[in-house]
Design an enzyme around this catalytic site. Structure first.
Site, mmCIF file in Angstrom:
data_model
loop_
_atom_site.group_PDB
_atom_site.id
_atom_site.type_symbol
_atom_site.label_atom_id
_atom_site.label_comp_id
_atom_site.label_asym_id
_atom_site.label_seq_id
_atom_site.Cartn_x
_atom_site.Cartn_y
_atom_site.Cartn_z
ATOM 1 N N GLY A 1 0.830 -1.206 0.000
ATOM 2 C CA GLY A 1 0.000 0.000 0.000
ATOM 3 C C GLY A 1 0.855 1.242 0.000
ATOM 4 O O GLY A 1 2.067 1.175 -0.229
ATOM 5 N N ASN A 2 0.245 2.384 0.237
ATOM 6 C CA ASN A 2 1.021 3.623 0.309
ATOM 7 C C ASN A 2 0.390 4.568 1.335
ATOM 8 O O ASN A 2 -0.646 4.263 1.905
ATOM 9 C CB ASN A 2 1.127 4.273 -1.077
ATOM 10 C CG ASN A 2 -0.235 4.634 -1.636
ATOM 11 O OD1 ASN A 2 -0.949 5.455 -1.086
ATOM 12 N ND2 ASN A 2 -0.606 3.981 -2.733
ATOM 13 N N ARG A 3 1.042 5.700 1.544
ATOM 14 C CA ARG A 3 0.658 6.571 2.659
ATOM 15 C C ARG A 3 -0.440 7.576 2.331
ATOM 16 O O ARG A 3 -0.754 8.442 3.146
ATOM 17 C CB ARG A 3 1.892 7.345 3.142
ATOM 18 C CG ARG A 3 2.843 6.471 3.936
ATOM 19 C CD ARG A 3 3.999 7.292 4.457
ATOM 20 N NE ARG A 3 3.551 8.449 5.214
ATOM 21 C CZ ARG A 3 4.338 9.462 5.571
ATOM 22 N NH1 ARG A 3 5.596 9.452 5.227
ATOM 23 N NH2 ARG A 3 3.854 10.460 6.262
#
Ligand code: CTP
Length: 405
Positions: A206-208
């Protein structure tokens, strides 16, 4: 800033308490003016304690201070929440039969109405005409949320959540003008949040991205009159914006499918989502066990570029005059600074506008404020001053408006 919170007589008056609190916590001077009927729902003492200021409803208290004129004249912003059908009718016709309506007549600052009423009342021609009059007078009247109303009925008419009213109120303070209704009749698709690419049933890449900037884009576009579809990836538990259709997705592939579907016939697509460029080539059907051996490396495969696909489809004549806005989060590196990378990305992607944020060191991700640059395919470059994500959204929509067919 001096903020007047006017409270109409509806069950949603209890939500005005959280709104007052948000304003005082962010350092504003708040004066609450309820109508007489609002006090049937929430007591005067509650508003006095939360605002730290006296509360009155009529024009005959403190007469030497001339409060019915002074409070409005001195205000930097007036927010009416909830704005009932009756209160908007009185305000639209310029009545001044209590302290709140007198204040509305004397205020020259931005005025924000957050309506709350039953769907039938909201859709009645009399209310529609009153809302149009208030907007013509320069006030901003929010679109109400849809959802459960008092009792069992559902439909448009629910008070937008206090966070949302607060966001719009802050935007009016930052812009110091009314929100234009320039997107009425337009269909806008916004993607927001990060995608998640599964490795197995419990793990993902995933990412932020928090989704906050995309949600602000959707919210402000809807409040400027657009019919908005928000394609939401993973977000940090954000409230859906009022008057926006939300489609939840998880992976980049699902996001691509949803964006493609909803862009047909749309006037603009705003790709604020952080779409994963790669996904694991193989997704394990069962949880991957640690076992006794060394960890395996993860083989990745490329996801398609949704934005580039839209640009290509438009070139092929499939999407009419769709306007396309991309986002770029850049850090800069040894090959160039943030703007150099962004200019190259705009040329590569072929979108009409590119919103550029510098990221890293507490910037852009998860926070409430943002800044950056707005690059246009026509070579224009505009810096986006530091402010709320709603302000940035608003500036992007200011630039988008003239590009719509
Ligand atoms: N985007 C997209 N599909 C992808 C990746 C990105 O539609 N598979 C969109 C994003 O929503 C954003 C824009 O493209 O609007 C730029 O995203 P970014 O990740 O910065 O671009 P990349 O092309 O992936 O460039 P980089 O090499 O910097 O990762």
């Amino acid at each position: 800033m001096r903020i007047v919170v006017g409270v109409g007589g509806g069950i949603a008056a209890y939500k005005a308490c959280s709104l007052v609190r948000k304003f005082t916590e962010t350092g504003h001077h708040v004066r609450v003016i309820p109508t007489e009927s609002a006090l049937q729902f929430v007591g005067k003492a509650t508003f006095e304690a939360l605002s730290g200021n006296p509360v009155q409803t009529g024009v005959f208290a403190d007469v030497p201070e001339v409060p019915h004129v002074r409070i409005g004249q001195e205000a930097d912003l007036v927010v009416i929440a909830p704005a009932t059908a009756d209160l908007m009718a009185r305000a639209a016709s310029g009545r001044a039969d209590d302290l709140l309506t007198a204040t509305l007549l004397t205020a020259r600052c931005p005025v924000l109405f957050a309506p709350a009423m039953h769907t039938e009342m909201w859709e009645h021609p009399a209310t529609i005409a009153n809302v149009a009059t208030l907007r013509a007078h320069g006030s901003t009247v929010m679109e109400p949320a849809s959802g459960r109303l008092t009792g069992a009925d559902t439909g448009p008419g629910r008070l937008p959540e206090p966070e949302e009213i607060f966001a719009l109120a802050s935007l009016l303070l930052e812009r110091s003008d009314a929100l234009p209704r320039d997107l009425e009749g337009r269909r806008v698709v916004v993607s927001a949040g990060g995608t998640r690419e599964p490795l197995d049933p419990v793990r993902f890449l995933g990412n932020r991205s928090s989704g906050k900037q995309g949600y602000a884009m959707a919210r402000v576009a809807a409040q400027r009159g657009a019919q908005v579809t928000l394609i939401a990836g993973n977000t940090i538990g954000l409230e859906p914006p009022a008057a926006v259709e939300v489609v939840h997705v998880t992976t980049a592939e699902q996001m691509g499918t949803a964006v493609d579907k909803h862009s047909v016939g749309a006037d603009a697509v705003i790709m604020a989502a952080a779409v994963a460029d790669f996904r694991p080539a193989n997704v394990a059907a069962a949880k991957i066990k640690k076992g006794a051996h060394e960890p395996n490396s993860i083989e990745l495969t490329k996801n398609r570029d949704i934005l580039a696909g839209l640009v290509q489809a438009r070139r092929d004549g499939q999407l009419g005059g769709l306007a396309i806005v991309g986002f770029a989060a850049e850090t800069g590196d040894e090959h160039g600074d943030v703007l150099t990378h962004a200019r190259a990305k705009l040329a590569r992607k072929g979108c009409d506008l590119l919103v550029v944020n510098a990221v890293g060191e507490g910037k852009a991700f998860e926070v409430d404020n943002n800044d950056g640059w707005l690059l246009g395919a026509d070579g224009t470059e505009q810096s986006l001053d530091h402010g709320s994500k709603a302000l940035l959204a608003s500036r992007v929509l200011d630039a988008l408006g003239p590009l719509l067919r």
